[in-house]
Design a protein around this motif. Structure first.
Motif, PDB file in Angstrom:
ATOM      1  N   PRO A 170       0.841  -1.207   0.000  1.00 17.80           N
ATOM      2  CA  PRO A 170       0.000   0.000   0.000  1.00 17.80           C
ATOM      3  C   PRO A 170       0.880   1.263   0.000  1.00 17.80           C
ATOM      4  O   PRO A 170       2.045   1.215   0.401  1.00 17.80           O
ATOM      5  CB  PRO A 170      -0.782  -0.096   1.312  1.00 17.80           C
ATOM      6  CG  PRO A 170      -0.615  -1.492   1.793  1.00 17.80           C
ATOM      7  CD  PRO A 170       0.625  -2.039   1.164  1.00 17.80           C
ATOM      8  N   GLU A 171       0.322   2.373  -0.459  1.00 17.71           N
ATOM      9  CA  GLU A 171       1.069   3.630  -0.604  1.00 17.71           C
ATOM     10  C   GLU A 171       1.795   4.030   0.677  1.00 17.71           C
ATOM     11  O   GLU A 171       2.973   4.386   0.638  1.00 17.71           O
ATOM     12  CB  GLU A 171       0.116   4.758  -1.041  1.00 17.71           C
ATOM     13  CG  GLU A 171       0.776   6.103  -1.220  1.00 17.71           C
ATOM     14  CD  GLU A 171       1.719   6.165  -2.414  1.00 17.71           C
ATOM     15  OE1 GLU A 171       2.594   7.044  -2.415  1.00 17.71           O
ATOM     16  OE2 GLU A 171       1.590   5.337  -3.319  1.00 17.71           O
ATOM     17  N   GLY A 172       1.131   3.965   1.824  1.00  7.95           N
ATOM     18  CA  GLY A 172       1.756   4.356   3.086  1.00  7.95           C
ATOM     19  C   GLY A 172       2.951   3.480   3.442  1.00  7.95           C
ATOM     20  O   GLY A 172       4.006   3.974   3.857  1.00  7.95           O
ATOM     21  N   LEU A 199       8.965   2.268   3.424  1.00  9.39           N
ATOM     22  CA  LEU A 199      10.060   1.451   2.885  1.00  9.39           C
ATOM     23  C   LEU A 199      11.085   2.320   2.158  1.00  9.39           C
ATOM     24  O   LEU A 199      12.297   2.134   2.318  1.00  9.39           O
ATOM     25  CB  LEU A 199       9.508   0.378   1.934  1.00  9.39           C
ATOM     26  CG  LEU A 199       8.779  -0.790   2.587  1.00  9.39           C
ATOM     27  CD1 LEU A 199       8.103  -1.650   1.523  1.00  9.39           C
ATOM     28  CD2 LEU A 199       9.749  -1.619   3.412  1.00  9.39           C
ATOM     29  N   ILE A 200      10.593   3.270   1.373  1.00  9.44           N
ATOM     30  CA  ILE A 200      11.507   4.175   0.662  1.00  9.44           C
ATOM     31  C   ILE A 200      12.274   5.037   1.660  1.00  9.44           C
ATOM     32  O   ILE A 200      13.486   5.235   1.514  1.00  9.44           O
ATOM     33  CB  ILE A 200      10.734   5.038  -0.361  1.00  9.44           C
ATOM     34  CG1 ILE A 200      10.227   4.148  -1.491  1.00  9.44           C
ATOM     35  CG2 ILE A 200      11.601   6.167  -0.902  1.00  9.44           C
ATOM     36  CD1 ILE A 200       9.270   4.820  -2.458  1.00  9.44           C
ATOM     37  N   PHE A 259      14.995   2.890   3.140  1.00  6.61           N
ATOM     38  CA  PHE A 259      16.067   2.730   2.166  1.00  6.61           C
ATOM     39  C   PHE A 259      16.931   3.984   2.109  1.00  6.61           C
ATOM     40  O   PHE A 259      18.163   3.913   2.124  1.00  6.61           O
ATOM     41  CB  PHE A 259      15.498   2.422   0.776  1.00  6.61           C
ATOM     42  CG  PHE A 259      16.463   2.726  -0.333  1.00  6.61           C
ATOM     43  CD1 PHE A 259      17.525   1.884  -0.608  1.00  6.61           C
ATOM     44  CD2 PHE A 259      16.323   3.889  -1.085  1.00  6.61           C
ATOM     45  CE1 PHE A 259      18.423   2.178  -1.624  1.00  6.61           C
ATOM     46  CE2 PHE A 259      17.231   4.190  -2.094  1.00  6.61           C
ATOM     47  CZ  PHE A 259      18.274   3.334  -2.362  1.00  6.61           C
ATOM     48  N   VAL A 260      16.289   5.137   2.021  1.00  2.00           N
ATOM     49  CA  VAL A 260      17.027   6.398   1.903  1.00  2.00           C
ATOM     50  C   VAL A 260      17.865   6.648   3.153  1.00  2.00           C
ATOM     51  O   VAL A 260      19.033   7.054   3.054  1.00  2.00           O
ATOM     52  CB  VAL A 260      16.066   7.573   1.616  1.00  2.00           C
ATOM     53  CG1 VAL A 260      16.770   8.901   1.751  1.00  2.00           C
ATOM     54  CG2 VAL A 260      15.459   7.443   0.233  1.00  2.00           C
ATOM     55  N   LEU A 261      17.316   6.397   4.321  1.00  2.00           N
ATOM     56  CA  LEU A 261      18.077   6.616   5.558  1.00  2.00           C
ATOM     57  C   LEU A 261      19.277   5.682   5.654  1.00  2.00           C
ATOM     58  O   LEU A 261      20.372   6.104   6.049  1.00  2.00           O
ATOM     59  CB  LEU A 261      17.164   6.475   6.778  1.00  2.00           C
ATOM     60  CG  LEU A 261      16.154   7.612   6.952  1.00  2.00           C
ATOM     61  CD1 LEU A 261      15.175   7.284   8.075  1.00  2.00           C
ATOM     62  CD2 LEU A 261      16.861   8.929   7.213  1.00  2.00           C
ATOM     63  N   LEU A 275      10.876  14.319  -0.495  1.00  2.00           N
ATOM     64  CA  LEU A 275       9.759  14.081  -1.409  1.00  2.00           C
ATOM     65  C   LEU A 275       8.804  13.009  -0.912  1.00  2.00           C
ATOM     66  O   LEU A 275       7.632  13.006  -1.287  1.00  2.00           O
ATOM     67  CB  LEU A 275      10.282  13.715  -2.797  1.00  2.00           C
ATOM     68  CG  LEU A 275      10.907  14.862  -3.582  1.00  2.00           C
ATOM     69  CD1 LEU A 275      11.588  14.338  -4.838  1.00  2.00           C
ATOM     70  CD2 LEU A 275       9.874  15.918  -3.928  1.00  2.00           C
ATOM     71  N   THR A 276       9.268  12.110  -0.064  1.00  2.00           N
ATOM     72  CA  THR A 276       8.366  11.072   0.458  1.00  2.00           C
ATOM     73  C   THR A 276       7.341  11.646   1.428  1.00  2.00           C
ATOM     74  O   THR A 276       6.372  10.973   1.754  1.00  2.00           O
ATOM     75  CB  THR A 276       9.127   9.931   1.166  1.00  2.00           C
ATOM     76  OG1 THR A 276       9.767  10.441   2.333  1.00  2.00           O
ATOM     77  CG2 THR A 276      10.119   9.265   0.239  1.00  2.00           C
ATOM     78  N   PHE A 277       7.565  12.861   1.888  1.00  2.00           N
ATOM     79  CA  PHE A 277       6.619  13.486   2.820  1.00  2.00           C
ATOM     80  C   PHE A 277       5.566  14.324   2.103  1.00  2.00           C
ATOM     81  O   PHE A 277       4.682  14.874   2.743  1.00  2.00           O
ATOM     82  CB  PHE A 277       7.367  14.337   3.849  1.00  2.00           C
ATOM     83  CG  PHE A 277       8.168  13.497   4.804  1.00  2.00           C
ATOM     84  CD1 PHE A 277       7.552  12.852   5.863  1.00  2.00           C
ATOM     85  CD2 PHE A 277       9.527  13.321   4.624  1.00  2.00           C
ATOM     86  CE1 PHE A 277       8.277  12.058   6.736  1.00  2.00           C
ATOM     87  CE2 PHE A 277      10.263  12.546   5.490  1.00  2.00           C
ATOM     88  CZ  PHE A 277       9.637  11.906   6.546  1.00  2.00           C
TER      89      PHE A 277
END
Length: 171
Positions: free
Chosen positions: A91-93, A98-99, A102-104, A163-165
């Motif tokens: 799901p989107e949330g 997860l992204i 990954f980024v962190l 951008l994920t926010f």
């Protein structure tokens, strides 16, 4: 998340756009220089049986530059390898978290690599080490590409995290 618009990748702000333009221009200049140098070397070898001796060294440095800075631009444009068939099932949330994870993780790795490659560069600088090549390039000059490249990559990872926010335009 990061939506592709008709004008380019999603942006977290003008500072990221300016950094991307500068990175793109620098990468483009290095690419033109690499192609020119390789063509000149091929022409001289094939036509005049003469070699520039230093071409291989400079093209090696250019390839390293292109790898790091090109990877940063690919990350920004969302063009790096991704496993969509797994990510798209969530799901989107959940996908956003997860992204973010990954980024962190990637940011932590980049910071460690910036730190370690900076130490390597400073060590070569303080010891006055030179490449055992025709140009006898001080090693700190090509080595500075490593922390700079990891820094640019980390900078665009921060943009990806920001951008994920944002609210998704898909819903």
């Amino acid at each position: 998340m990061q939506m592709q618009s008709k004008t380019g990748p999603a942006s977290a702000g003008p500072i990221f756009d300016v950094a991307a333009r500068i990175t793109g221009a620098a990468t483009g200049l290095v690419l033109v220089a690499l192609v020119s140098l390789v063509c000149l070397e091929a022409l001289l070898r094939g036509g005049f049986n003469y070699s520039l001796g230093f071409a291989e060294e400079l093209t090696g440095y250019g390839v390293v530059f292109m790898t790091f800075f090109g990877a940063a631009l690919s990350l920004r444009r969302n063009a790096m390898f991704q496993v969509h068939f797994l990510l798209d099932t969530w799901p989107e949330g959940t996908r956003r978290w997860l992204i973010r994870a990954f980024v962190l993780i990637a940011l932590v790795i980049c910071v460690i690599l910036i730190w370690k490659t900076k130490d390597l560069t400073l060590s070569s600088f303080s010891r006055g080490k030179f490449a055992p090549t025709v140009l006898r390039t001080p090693l700190w000059i090509p080595q500075i590409i490593l922390p700079a490249g990891f820094s640019v990559l980390a900078f665009f990872l921060v943009e990806k995290l920001l951008l994920t926010f944002r609210k998704s335009e898909e819903t």
